[in-house]
Design a protein around this motif. Structure first.
Motif, mmCIF file in Angstrom:
data_model
loop_
_atom_site.group_PDB
_atom_site.id
_atom_site.type_symbol
_atom_site.label_atom_id
_atom_site.label_comp_id
_atom_site.label_asym_id
_atom_site.label_seq_id
_atom_site.Cartn_x
_atom_site.Cartn_y
_atom_site.Cartn_z
ATOM 1 N N UNK A 24 0.641 -1.265 -0.250
ATOM 2 C CA UNK A 24 -0.169 -0.187 0.059
ATOM 3 C C UNK A 24 0.691 1.329 0.053
ATOM 4 N N UNK A 25 0.247 2.601 -1.206
ATOM 5 C CA UNK A 25 1.384 3.529 -0.388
ATOM 6 C C UNK A 25 0.436 4.565 0.190
ATOM 7 N N UNK A 26 -0.550 4.837 0.052
ATOM 8 C CA UNK A 26 -2.054 5.118 0.464
ATOM 9 C C UNK A 26 -2.653 5.176 0.999
ATOM 10 N N UNK A 27 -3.287 6.040 2.237
ATOM 11 C CA UNK A 27 -4.535 5.479 3.315
ATOM 12 C C UNK A 27 -6.169 6.387 2.335
ATOM 13 N N UNK A 28 -6.922 5.303 1.628
ATOM 14 C CA UNK A 28 -7.444 6.531 1.204
ATOM 15 C C UNK A 28 -7.952 7.262 2.404
ATOM 16 N N UNK A 29 -9.025 8.717 1.453
ATOM 17 C CA UNK A 29 -8.911 9.401 2.919
ATOM 18 C C UNK A 29 -11.132 9.345 2.953
ATOM 19 N N UNK A 30 -11.364 8.802 1.966
ATOM 20 C CA UNK A 30 -12.478 8.794 1.985
ATOM 21 C C UNK A 30 -13.003 7.497 3.178
ATOM 22 N N UNK A 31 -12.119 6.386 2.583
ATOM 23 C CA UNK A 31 -12.631 5.073 3.753
ATOM 24 C C UNK A 31 -11.799 4.524 4.014
ATOM 25 N N UNK A 32 -10.256 5.555 4.307
ATOM 26 C CA UNK A 32 -8.957 4.766 4.689
ATOM 27 C C UNK A 32 -8.573 4.188 4.549
ATOM 28 N N UNK A 33 -8.702 3.356 3.575
ATOM 29 C CA UNK A 33 -8.112 1.748 3.513
ATOM 30 C C UNK A 33 -7.044 2.027 2.975
ATOM 31 N N UNK A 34 -5.937 0.851 3.344
ATOM 32 C CA UNK A 34 -4.648 0.723 2.945
ATOM 33 C C UNK A 34 -5.062 0.505 1.361
ATOM 34 N N UNK A 35 -4.055 1.240 0.203
ATOM 35 C CA UNK A 35 -4.317 1.044 -1.298
ATOM 36 C C UNK A 35 -2.784 1.189 -1.912
ATOM 37 N N UNK A 227 -8.304 14.078 -4.531
ATOM 38 C CA UNK A 227 -8.368 15.242 -5.613
ATOM 39 C C UNK A 227 -7.049 15.170 -6.030
ATOM 40 N N UNK A 228 -6.468 15.937 -4.302
ATOM 41 C CA UNK A 228 -4.747 16.251 -4.325
ATOM 42 C C UNK A 228 -3.894 14.998 -4.318
ATOM 43 N N UNK A 229 -4.517 14.219 -3.574
ATOM 44 C CA UNK A 229 -3.881 12.647 -3.620
ATOM 45 C C UNK A 229 -3.643 11.779 -4.990
ATOM 46 N N UNK A 230 -4.757 12.315 -6.048
ATOM 47 C CA UNK A 230 -4.494 12.042 -7.778
ATOM 48 C C UNK A 230 -3.859 12.719 -8.371
#
Lengths: 358, 464
Positions: A24-35, A227-230
Motif C-alpha cells: 500500500x502507498x496511501x490510506x484512502x481519505x474517503x474510506x481509510x483503506x490501505x491501497x 483529488x489532491x492525492x491523485x
C-alpha cells in the motif's frame, strides 16, 4: 455511493486491501483503506465513471466545456475526463474554458497553468475575461467596494462569463470541478444563511437544464483530499494558491468545520450531501420565476439579472446596489430618480460596459 | 454566491433591532442627552421606568435594554404563546417535565409551575369549578451507572432537585428518579451488567453519546406512560435545536430532521412538546441569574466527538453573529414537517372551545396525505423507504431484521459491524426497544381507520 465500512481494527496487513498483491502507498481519505497506487487510480477513476454513467450526465457526440481555472480540481477534471472519454468511448468533444477575473498575483499565474494544460491534454482553450465582458477587473472592483462583498461580485460575474464562453464555443454542456467538500460546504452555508430555495437545488448533480447551458459536477462525491492525492501521485501540473481575497469569505467557517469533521469521521462529507438531497423541502416553496434580463437578455428571475444590477452599482458609484436585502431600489426601471436623489453619487466616470451580446 | 436573504456580514436582524431601538424615545434620567447609545440609556425600553438589568453597557443586548421584570415577561410570553397556540397543555393533561438540572429544564419547570399556579388560582376563584387544573410531575434520568459520576455527587444532586420540586408547591408535584437500568423491566440482578455491556458494544464516540441520549428518551417515555402522564415537556431551546440541525445534517439524517424540531412531536407514546423552542440559551441563562434559579450540571456539557465539534462551531458562529442560532432554526423550520408533528384533534368536552379553535388554527396542515412511515427502533426517526431492505429477504434472523430496520445513521455509528457482535448487541437490548418496532405498523393502520371509521360497515377487519 456506498463507501467502505469503518476502519479495520488491525491495520497491520501489509498488502493493498484491493489487489492483495502490491504494497500500500496511501490510506484512502474517503474510506481509510490501505491501497496501492495503481488500485487507487483505478478506484478513483472508476467511481467517477460510475457517477457519470449512473446519472447519465452526457450523450455521445456532445460538445462539452470543462471549466478550467488551473487549480487542482479543474486540472484533475480535465485529465480524468479526457482519460475516461478515451477509455469508455463517451464520444465527447472536450474543450477547456477559462475565466480571467483580473486578479494579479493569482489569476494571471493560474492562467499560465491552463495554457500548459491545453498543450498537455490536447484540448482547445478559450479564455473569457471580466475586463472584456464587463469593463472591470476584480482588482478594480475590490478597490471600489472593499473586501467584504467581493466574492458576491466575482461569483455572479463568473457564472455569466462561463455561459458566454460556452456559447462562444457552441458547447452543449459545461462541467465544473466542484467536489464533495464544496457541495457539503454549500449545503451548510445555505442552512446558516436561511436560503431554503438554494438548499433544494445545491445538491443536484446537474443544474441549469432549463437555462442557457446545463452544468454538471462529476466530482460530486469525490473528496477534495483524494483529488489532491491523485494529482500528487500522477504529478499533474496545477496551480495551488488560494485566491488572495479568500481569507475573508464566510465560506471559511464552513470549510474549517468540515475539515475538522473529516478528521473525526471521513464519511460525514458524503452524509452531508445525502442529508441535503433528502431534506423535505416543499416543491411549492416559493421558487423564483424565470424570465430574461431587460438589459442584456441573460436568464434572470428579476427585471435585471444580478450581473447587470451589480454593474450598474459599480458604474454609478453605488457599491451596495444589489447587496443584502432588496429594498426596492434594485429594479432598473423607473427608479433611476431615487438613485440619483440618494446623494453619495460619486463622480466616477461611467465606464463603458464591454459588449454584453452573445 | 449572490445572497438575497440577508448578507452575513451586515447583521441584518441586529441592524433592524438597532433601527427599532433608535426610534423609541427614551427619557434620560440625568445622563447626557448627547450620547444616544442604547447602552447608556438609563431605563428599560419597554416600561421606561426601571433601570435595565445591566446598566453599564457590560451585558448582552437584552440585559442592557430591558429591566428584569420586562425581560421575564417577554420570556414567559414566548413560552405561553408556544403552549397556547399549539394546545400543548390542556386542563385534562398530566404533564411530565424532563429535568436534568440544567438551565433550560429549570426554566421549563419554573414556567410550567407558574402556569399551573395561575390555573390553580383561577380554579379556586371560579364558582362552578368547570376547568380542572392540569397535573405536573418531574422526572430526572439517573445515568450514574453508565457515566463516570460518583454516587455521592448524584445523591447530592438528587436531594437538591427534590428540594427544588418541593418548593414549587402548591400544587404538589411528584418527583421521579429514573435510573437508566429501569429500561429493563425484568427486575433481575444482571440488568446493570447488561446495560454496561450494551453501551460498551458501541465503538464510535459520537454513536455512544447519541445512543445514551436515545436511551434517556426511552426511559422518560417509560416512566411517563407507566405513571399516566399525557405529555412530556422538554426544555429544548433554540440554541440546542440549532446544534441538532447541524448534527442531523452531518450524520446523514436530513430526511428526519424536520420531525425533531417542531413544537409538537406526537410519534411517541407520550407526545413531546417543546415550549421553550423560541428561547435562546442566553435568554434562559439571564433568567436563571436574575431570578436566582438554582441549576446544576451533572452531565458533561462538553461532549467529545462530532457533537462537541458542532457545539463549538455553533458557538463560534454565534459570536460572529448573535442571531445565527435563530436563523438556523428558522431555516430548518421551513422544511416540511411530518403528519405526527401535530397533536391529534382533541375530542374532550372539558377542553374550552377557545383552546380547540386555537389548536385547529395552528395545527400544521399536512402537505401530503398520511403516509405510513417506518421508524428506526433505536432513535425513532422516520426512515426513508429507499433505505429499507426489501421485505422478506432477512426474515429468518431476528437480529438481522432488527438491524435492517434501523436508520442508516444508527446502523453506522451505533450498531456493531460484524454479525456476532450484532447478535450479542441485540440480545442485550431492553425488551421495550425490541418490541416497539412491531407496534408502529399497527398505529399507522389505526390512524387510517380513524379517517374512514364513519364509512365502515363491518366492525371486523376481515373480508366477510
Amino acid at each position: 455511493m456506498e463507501e467502505g465500512n469503518k476502519i479495520p481494527k488491525s491495520a497491520s496487513s501489509r498488502l493493498c486491501c484491493r489487489c492483495n498483491e502490491r504494497k500500500p502507498a496511501l490510506k484512502r481519505p474517503k474510506t481509510l483503506e490501505q491501497i496501492c497506487r495503481k488500485c487507487f487510480y483505478e478506484v478513483f477513476e472508476e467511481e467517477i465513471h460510475q457517477v457519470i454513467v449512473g446519472n447519465q450526465l452526457f450523450k455521445a457526440g456532445e460538445r462539452v466545456a470543462i471549466g478550467a481555472s488551473g487549480g487542482k480540481d479543474s486540472t484533475v477534471l480535465a485529465y480524468v475526463m479526457s482519460e475516461l472519454n478515451r477509455r469508455h468511448n463517451y464520444g465527447l468533444d472536450l474543450f477547456l474554458l477559462s475565466v480571467d477575473e483580473g486578479i494579479t498575483g493569482y489569476r494571471d499565474d493560474s492562467l499560465e497553468t491552463v495554457k500548459r494544460n491545453e498543450v498537455q491534454y490536447g484540448l482547445p482553450l478559450k479564455i473569457v475575461s471580466y475586463k472584456e465582458l464587463y469593463g472591470w477587473t476584480m482588482d478594480e472592483i475590490v478597490k471600489v467596494i472593499g473586501l467584504k462583498n467581493n466574492c458576491t461580485f466575482c461569483g455572479v460575474f463568473r457564472r455569466q462569463a462561463l455561459d458566454r464562453g460556452a456559447a462562444y464555443l457552441k458547447v452543449d454542456k459545461l462541467v465544473t470541478g466542484h467536489n464533495a467538500d464544496d457541495i457539503a460546504e454549500t449545503v451548510l452555508l445555505n442552512i446558516l444563511r436561511g436560503d431554503v430555495a438554494r438548499l433544494s437545488r445545491c445538491t443536484s448533480i446537474t443544474t441549469g437544464e432549463d437555462g442557457p447551458i446545463p452544468r454538471c459536477k462529476p466530482f460530486k462525491y469525490t473528496y477534495e483530499k483524494e483529488i489532491v492525492m491523485y494529482a500528487y501521485f500522477k504529478k499533474l501540473d496545477y496551480f495551488s494558491t488560494e485566491c488572495i481575497y479568500s481569507p475573508n469569505a464566510y465560506r471559511g467557517f464552513a470549510r474549517e468545520f468540515i475539515k475538522d469533521l473529516e478528521r473525526i469521521r471521513p464519511r460525514a462529507i458524503v452524509d452531508i450531501i445525502k442529508s441535503g438531497e433528502n431534506f423535505r423541502i416543499s416543491t411549492s416553496t416559493k421558487m423564483p420565476e424565470q424570465g430574461t434580463c431587460e438589459r442584456c437578455g441573460y436568464i434572470s428571475s428579476q427585471k435585471w439579472c444580478k450581473a447587470c444590477v451589480l454593474l450598474e452599482g459599480l458604474n454609478r458609484g453605488l457599491p451596495k446596489l444589489g447587496i443584502g436585502r432588496s429594498r426596492g431600489l434594485e429594479n432598473g426601471n423607473g427608479n433611476r430618480k431615487d438613485m440619483e436623489q440618494n446623494g453619495d453619487v460619486r463622480s466616477i466616470e461611467s465606464k463603458q460596459c464591454g459588449s454584453l451580446d452573445f | 454566491m449572490a445572497c438575497n436573504s440577508g448578507n452575513c456580514q451586515s447583521n441584518c436582524s441586529q441592524n433592524e433591532q438597532v433601527a427599532q431601538d433608535d426610534s423609541i424615545p427614551a427619557p434620560t434620567t440625568g445622563s447626557d442627552d448627547g450620547a444616544n447609545n442604547q447602552q447608556q440609556q438609563g431605563v428599560c425600553l419597554k416600561c421606561k421606568v426601571s433601570p435595565p438589568i445591566s446598566s453599564g453597557g457590560g451585558g448582552s443586548g437584552d440585559e442592557a435594554r430591558f429591566c428584569g421584570d420586562c425581560f421575564r415577561t417577554n420570556l414567559f410570553g414566548k413560552f405561553r404563546l408556544a403552549v397556547t397556540s399549539h394546545a400543548m397543555i390542556t386542563p385534562s393533561d398530566n404533564v411530565l417535565v424532563a429535568f436534568s438540572g440544567g438551565v433550560a429544564s429549570r426554566v421549563a419547570l419554573q414556567f410550567v409551575h407558574d402556569m399551573q399556579q395561575r390555573a390553580q388560582r383561577n380554579y379556586e376563584a371560579s364558582k362552578d369549578r368547570s376547568l380542572p387544573v392540569f397535573g405536573v410531575g418531574v422526572a430526572f434520568v439517573d445515568e450514574s451507572t453508565v457515566c463516570s459520576i460518583s454516587n455521592d455527587e448524584v445523591e447530592e444532586a438528587i436531594q437538591e432537585m427534590k428540594s427544588t420540586v418541593l418548593e414549587l408547591a402548591p400544587p404538589v408535584k411528584q418527583f421521579h428518579v429514573v435510573p437508566s437500568v429501569s429500561l429493563y423491566s425484568s427486575g433481575s440482578s444482571d440488568e446493570k451488567d447488561r446495560l454496561m455491556k450494551l453501551i460498551g458494544a458501541v465503538d464510535d464516540v459520537t454513536g455512544k453519546d447519541d445512543f445514551l441520549m436515545h436511551l434517556r428518551m426511552w426511559a422518560l417515555q417509560k416512566v411517563a406512560s407507566e405513571n399516566g402522564y399525557t405529555k412530556l415537556v422538554l426544555g429544548l431551546c433554540t440554541s440546542k435545536i440549532a446544534c441538532h440541525v447541524i448534527a442531523a445534517t452531518v450524520k446523514g439524517q436530513g430526511y428526519s430532521l424536520s420531525a425533531d424540531i417542531q413544537y409538537v412531536d406526537a410519534r411517541w407514546q407520550v407526545p413531546i412538546v417543546l415550549p421553550l423552542r423560541d428561547c435562546t440559551a442566553q435568554e434562559l441563562n439571564i433568567l436563571c441569574r436574575i431570578d436566582g434559579l438554582k441549576t446544576l450540571q451533572l452531565v458533561n456539557d462538553h461532549p467529545s466527538g462530532i457533537n462537541g465539534l458542532i457545539s463549538s462551531f455553533v458557538r463560534l458562529l454565534q459570536e460572529e453573529n448573535p442571531s445565527r442560532e435563530s436563523t438556523i432554526v428558522r431555516t430548518a423550520g421551513k422544511l416540511t414537517p411530518f403528519h405526527f408533528n401535530r397533536l391529534p384533534e382533541i375530542n374532550d368536552s372539558s377542553v374550552p372551545l377557545a383552546t380547540l379553535r386555537r389548536q385547529k388554527r395552528y395545527n400544521l396542515k399536512p402537505q401530503e396525505s398520511i403516509s405510513s412511515e417506518s421508524f428506526c427502533p433505536i432513535c425513532n426517526s422516520p426512515v426513508i423507504n429507499s433505505d429499507l431492505p426489501s421485505c422478506g429477504s432477512l426474515k429468518p434472523f431476528k437480529f438481522r431484521e432488527f438491524a435492517a430496520s434501523c436508520c442508516p445513521s444508527c446502523q453506522f455509528q451505533i450498531l456493531p459491524q460484524d454479525q456476532s457482535s450484532m447478535k450479542e448487541f441485540y440480545s442485550l437490548l431492553p425488551e421495550g426497544l425490541v418490541s416497539r418496532s412491531k407496534h408502529k405498523d399497527n398505529d399507522n393502520l389505526d390512524m387510517l381507520r380513524e379517517q374512514v371509521q364513519d364509512c365502515l360497515l363491518s366492525n371486523s377487519d376481515d373480508e366477510t
